[in-house]
Design a protein around this motif. Structure first.
Motif, PDB file in Angstrom:
ATOM      1  N   ILE A 145       0.842  -1.209   0.000  1.00  0.00           N
ATOM      2  CA  ILE A 145       0.000   0.000   0.000  1.00  0.00           C
ATOM      3  C   ILE A 145       0.873   1.253   0.000  1.00  0.00           C
ATOM      4  O   ILE A 145       0.641   2.197  -0.768  1.00  0.00           O
ATOM      5  N   ASN A 148       2.569   1.788  -3.313  1.00  0.00           N
ATOM      6  CA  ASN A 148       1.659   2.240  -4.366  1.00  0.00           C
ATOM      7  C   ASN A 148       1.479   3.749  -4.361  1.00  0.00           C
ATOM      8  O   ASN A 148       1.216   4.356  -5.413  1.00  0.00           O
ATOM      9  N   ARG A 159      -4.734   0.856  -6.191  1.00  0.00           N
ATOM     10  CA  ARG A 159      -5.395   1.054  -4.903  1.00  0.00           C
ATOM     11  C   ARG A 159      -6.650   0.215  -4.751  1.00  0.00           C
ATOM     12  O   ARG A 159      -6.947  -0.259  -3.648  1.00  0.00           O
ATOM     13  N   LEU A 162      -5.676  -3.302  -4.096  1.00  0.00           N
ATOM     14  CA  LEU A 162      -5.181  -3.380  -2.720  1.00  0.00           C
ATOM     15  C   LEU A 162      -6.329  -3.295  -1.718  1.00  0.00           C
ATOM     16  O   LEU A 162      -6.311  -3.972  -0.684  1.00  0.00           O
ATOM     17  N   THR A 163      -7.331  -2.481  -2.034  1.00  0.00           N
ATOM     18  CA  THR A 163      -8.513  -2.406  -1.170  1.00  0.00           C
ATOM     19  C   THR A 163      -9.218  -3.758  -1.104  1.00  0.00           C
ATOM     20  O   THR A 163      -9.665  -4.196  -0.033  1.00  0.00           O
ATOM     21  N   VAL A 166      -7.299  -5.942   1.141  1.00  0.00           N
ATOM     22  CA  VAL A 166      -7.551  -5.588   2.542  1.00  0.00           C
ATOM     23  C   VAL A 166      -8.802  -6.292   3.054  1.00  0.00           C
ATOM     24  O   VAL A 166      -8.811  -6.867   4.154  1.00  0.00           O
ATOM     25  N   SER A 231      -7.557   7.078  -0.319  1.00  0.00           N
ATOM     26  CA  SER A 231      -6.145   7.226   0.038  1.00  0.00           C
ATOM     27  C   SER A 231      -5.961   7.180   1.543  1.00  0.00           C
ATOM     28  O   SER A 231      -5.058   6.505   2.060  1.00  0.00           O
ATOM     29  N   LEU A 234      -6.459   3.691   2.971  1.00  0.00           N
ATOM     30  CA  LEU A 234      -5.275   2.848   2.834  1.00  0.00           C
ATOM     31  C   LEU A 234      -4.167   3.289   3.784  1.00  0.00           C
ATOM     32  O   LEU A 234      -3.436   2.455   4.325  1.00  0.00           O
TER      33      LEU A 234
END
Length: 258
Positions: A145, A148, A159, A162-163, A166, A231, A234
């Protein structure tokens, strides 16, 4: 009656955990209307925030371990600021002596304030977690994260991938927190979203008081893009991962000594 008492106790601990973030916003607001003679505004903000940290430590509101975590986040945030400012993502237009490559040194404290809140609320609400994915998955995800935030200027922005990761990695993770004698639980991902949203609100306050400016705010202030919530979502994850891992390391050391 008990729910009201519980809510008041919860609100009190949340408010006490926000002392440093509130100090930052108060300083930004005050320095926007009151100029300290012979000291540039950004430098005055830095000196005030250093003083607040010193007073919080001396008064016992923060422990030495929490100060160490705050310093770590200050460096992490400052590194990100240096990169983002020089990439043109936002700017600090006012002059200052304590400025590094266009970035005032106080800026790292805005990231450190998130760590301060995390540490304070963890201690005050006697927090713990269940279903924590472990050191390797959480640190790898946190590192990806953070990376990125730098690489999306040159390659694709991951993102949303990556979310999704998560949600998968922390799907079973629950925050345990205690208010007086009652224990509560909350999905960790929900906490990420809530904190990210409130930081976005704080970001609007900060830009309104000219803490920094996005490119579309130079002519006149406008609401920060809703995309910034993702943002901060993250970034909060990185904060929680680091604080949680440090808490677990300390707990294991204490257990081994005993």
């Amino acid at each position: 009656m008990k729910p009201l008492v519980q809510l008041l106790h919860f609100g009190y601990h949340q408010a006490m955990s926000c002392i440093f973030p509130v100090a930052i916003f108060g300083t930004l607001a005050l320095s926007n209307v009151v100029q300290v003679p012979f000291i540039p505004r950004y430098d005055a903000i830095l000196l005030v925030l250093l003083g607040v940290q010193y007073l919080m430590y001396r008064s016992g509101l923060e422990t030495l371990d929490e100060i160490k975590v705050i310093c770590l986040f200050h460096l992490i945030g400052l590194a990100l600021e240096l990169y983002k400012v020089n990439m043109g993502s936002w700017s600090y237009p006012e002059p200052a002596y304590m400025k590094l490559f266009g970035v005032p040194l106080y800026s790292g404290f805005m990231y450190a304030s998130v760590a301060s809140f995390m540490c304070q609320v963890w201690r005050r609400l006697r927090m713990d977690m269940t279903g924590w994915p472990g050191f390797l998955p959480s640190m790898l995800l946190g590192g990806a994260i953070y990376l990125n935030f730098f690489t999306h200027h040159f390659i694709a922005d991951f993102r949303w991938w990556l979310t999704g990761l998560v949600l998968i990695v922390f799907w079973k993770t629950r925050i345990i927190y205690r208010v007086r004698s009652t224990t509560y639980r909350m999905p960790l991902t929900l906490a990420f979203i809530l904190v990210g949203f409130f930081i976005w609100l704080a970001e609007n306050i900060s830009t309104f008081f000219n803490a920094w400016k996005y490119p579309d705010q130079h002519q006149a202030w406008r609401l920060v893009s809703f995309s910034k919530i993702s943002s901060w979502f993250l970034l909060v994850i990185i904060s929680v991962i680091i604080v949680a891992q440090l808490k677990y390391v300390k707990a294991n050391r204490t257990a081994n000594r005993s």
